[in-house]
Write a protein that holds these residues in place. Sequence first.
Motif, short mmCIF file in Angstrom:
data_model
loop_
_atom_site.label_atom_id
_atom_site.label_comp_id
_atom_site.label_asym_id
_atom_site.label_seq_id
_atom_site.Cartn_x
_atom_site.Cartn_y
_atom_site.Cartn_z
N CYS A 22 0.92 -1.21 0.03
CA CYS A 22 -0.04 -0.07 0.10
C CYS A 22 0.85 1.33 0.01
O CYS A 22 1.86 1.13 0.62
CB CYS A 22 -0.96 0.00 1.24
SG CYS A 22 -2.38 1.05 1.02
N VAL A 161 -13.93 5.31 7.34
CA VAL A 161 -14.03 4.81 8.53
C VAL A 161 -13.93 6.00 9.58
O VAL A 161 -13.10 7.09 9.47
CB VAL A 161 -12.43 4.12 8.72
CG1 VAL A 161 -12.38 3.55 10.22
CG2 VAL A 161 -12.27 2.98 7.66
N GLY A 340 -9.99 -5.47 2.29
CA GLY A 340 -11.07 -5.01 3.43
C GLY A 340 -12.46 -5.15 2.63
O GLY A 340 -12.59 -5.89 1.67
N1 SAM Z 1 -6.21 0.70 -0.49
C1 SAM Z 1 -7.55 0.42 -0.81
C2 SAM Z 1 -8.28 1.41 -0.24
O1 SAM Z 1 -7.89 2.01 0.98
O2 SAM Z 1 -9.67 1.29 -0.35
C3 SAM Z 1 -8.19 -1.17 -0.56
C4 SAM Z 1 -7.71 -1.79 0.68
S1 SAM Z 1 -8.18 -1.19 2.03
C5 SAM Z 1 -7.66 -2.35 3.40
C6 SAM Z 1 -10.04 -1.52 2.11
C7 SAM Z 1 -10.75 -0.69 3.03
O3 SAM Z 1 -10.64 -1.20 4.39
C8 SAM Z 1 -10.73 0.68 3.25
O4 SAM Z 1 -11.90 1.33 2.97
C9 SAM Z 1 -10.13 0.94 4.62
O5 SAM Z 1 -10.47 2.25 5.01
C10 SAM Z 1 -10.61 -0.32 5.39
N2 SAM Z 1 -10.16 -0.55 6.81
C11 SAM Z 1 -8.99 -0.81 6.84
N3 SAM Z 1 -8.63 -0.91 8.38
C12 SAM Z 1 -9.89 -0.72 8.76
C13 SAM Z 1 -10.41 -1.14 10.14
N4 SAM Z 1 -9.56 -1.05 11.08
N5 SAM Z 1 -11.78 -0.75 10.44
C14 SAM Z 1 -12.56 -0.42 9.44
N6 SAM Z 1 -12.33 -0.37 7.99
C15 SAM Z 1 -10.83 -0.57 7.91
#
Ligand code: SAM
Length: 340
Positions: A22, A161, A340
């Motif tokens: 990332c 979030v 996610g």
């Molecule tokens: N990099 C991409 C993005 O940011 O959309 C895709 C992967 S990211 C892991 C996918 C989603 O998971 C994002 O919307 C992120 O905000 C959410 N996410 C990550 N950690 C989280 C948490 N602890 N609680 C809730 N949502 C979370």
Amino acid sequence: MSVVDTLGRPLRSLRISVTDRCNLRCHYCMPEDEYVWLPRESVLTFEETVTIADLMAEVGVDRVRLTGGEPLLRRDVPDLVSRIAARPWIRDLAMTTNGVLLADAAAELKRAGLHRLTVSLDTLKRERFHEIARVDALDKVFAGIDAARRAGFTGLKLDAVIMRGVNDDEIADLLEFGRTVDAEVRFIEYMDVGGATSWRPEFVVSRREMLLRLERAYGAITAIDESTSAPAARFRLPDGLTFGVISSTTQPFCRTCDRARLTADGVLLLCLYAQHGTDLRRPLRAGASPDTMRRMIAAVWEGRADRGAEERLTVRDRGSYIPLSVLKKDAHLEMHTRGG
Ligand code: SAM
């Protein structure tokens, strides 16, 4: 052939993490300074990814979401999009991105056949974005959203979030921003997934509280009655604007979960909270027949009994889910590896 698990849940949706890398370091997802990455040679080729997607389609999948890590960091990802978009079984092909690289990619993704885009956006404030993501890139995300619209993506979603004391003062502002760019905003409760080592219950803003706050600002909110397996419950403001809330932490929806996850190195996971998965890369590379692979996938789904988020709800003195020392030994436990 479609399969159901021990709780009668069908398999419909597949989230493919195309990379564990990332370009942001959001403190609620990747708070550490160093990570152990999946070895490059273990990452599935596009051919392997599509082979597995085809097998999953044979047991029920007709919806795919590409995620990560940050999916736009994977070289030639539009090529993967066009390969999946061409499959006869695909009904819905979406991508979740942080938007940082979207300005240059949006038109190509559209041409490749991507149906829908979700952009993660937690704040409209540049300094705050920098603090949360530890990279100063909010302007790039705005440019990405703009490019997505110009490329012809409709039904854009913006996922935020919401964390107490971090960005919970922006709930209404994010909704209003969504209105100006024709995007539906979805508020995500802060989850104690693997990797979220700073998670504490007091940082969670519940769906109930979000709705109360929005009701104070806008007046009565109506729940939209839908029977779908989508993670977000949807609502309507008195002026007609719709939005979603993903309440995995306080009101989980495991009973309707039809999602499987495939990591970039081919591990099949059935739940964001799963501690173990099934390695599909090994048998695939060892030459297992499609029939054997299909039976293996079907058996894994049929044996599924997890209710990860519901089980977390019963834990007393809830803190972060997986200790850092354990995470360091297995990258597959991290949210950024499973998507996610
Ligand atoms: N990099 C991409 C993005 O940011 O959309 C895709 C992967 S990211 C892991 C996918 C989603 O998971 C994002 O919307 C992120 O905000 C959410 N996410 C990550 N950690 C989280 C948490 N602890 N609680 C809730 N949502 C979370």
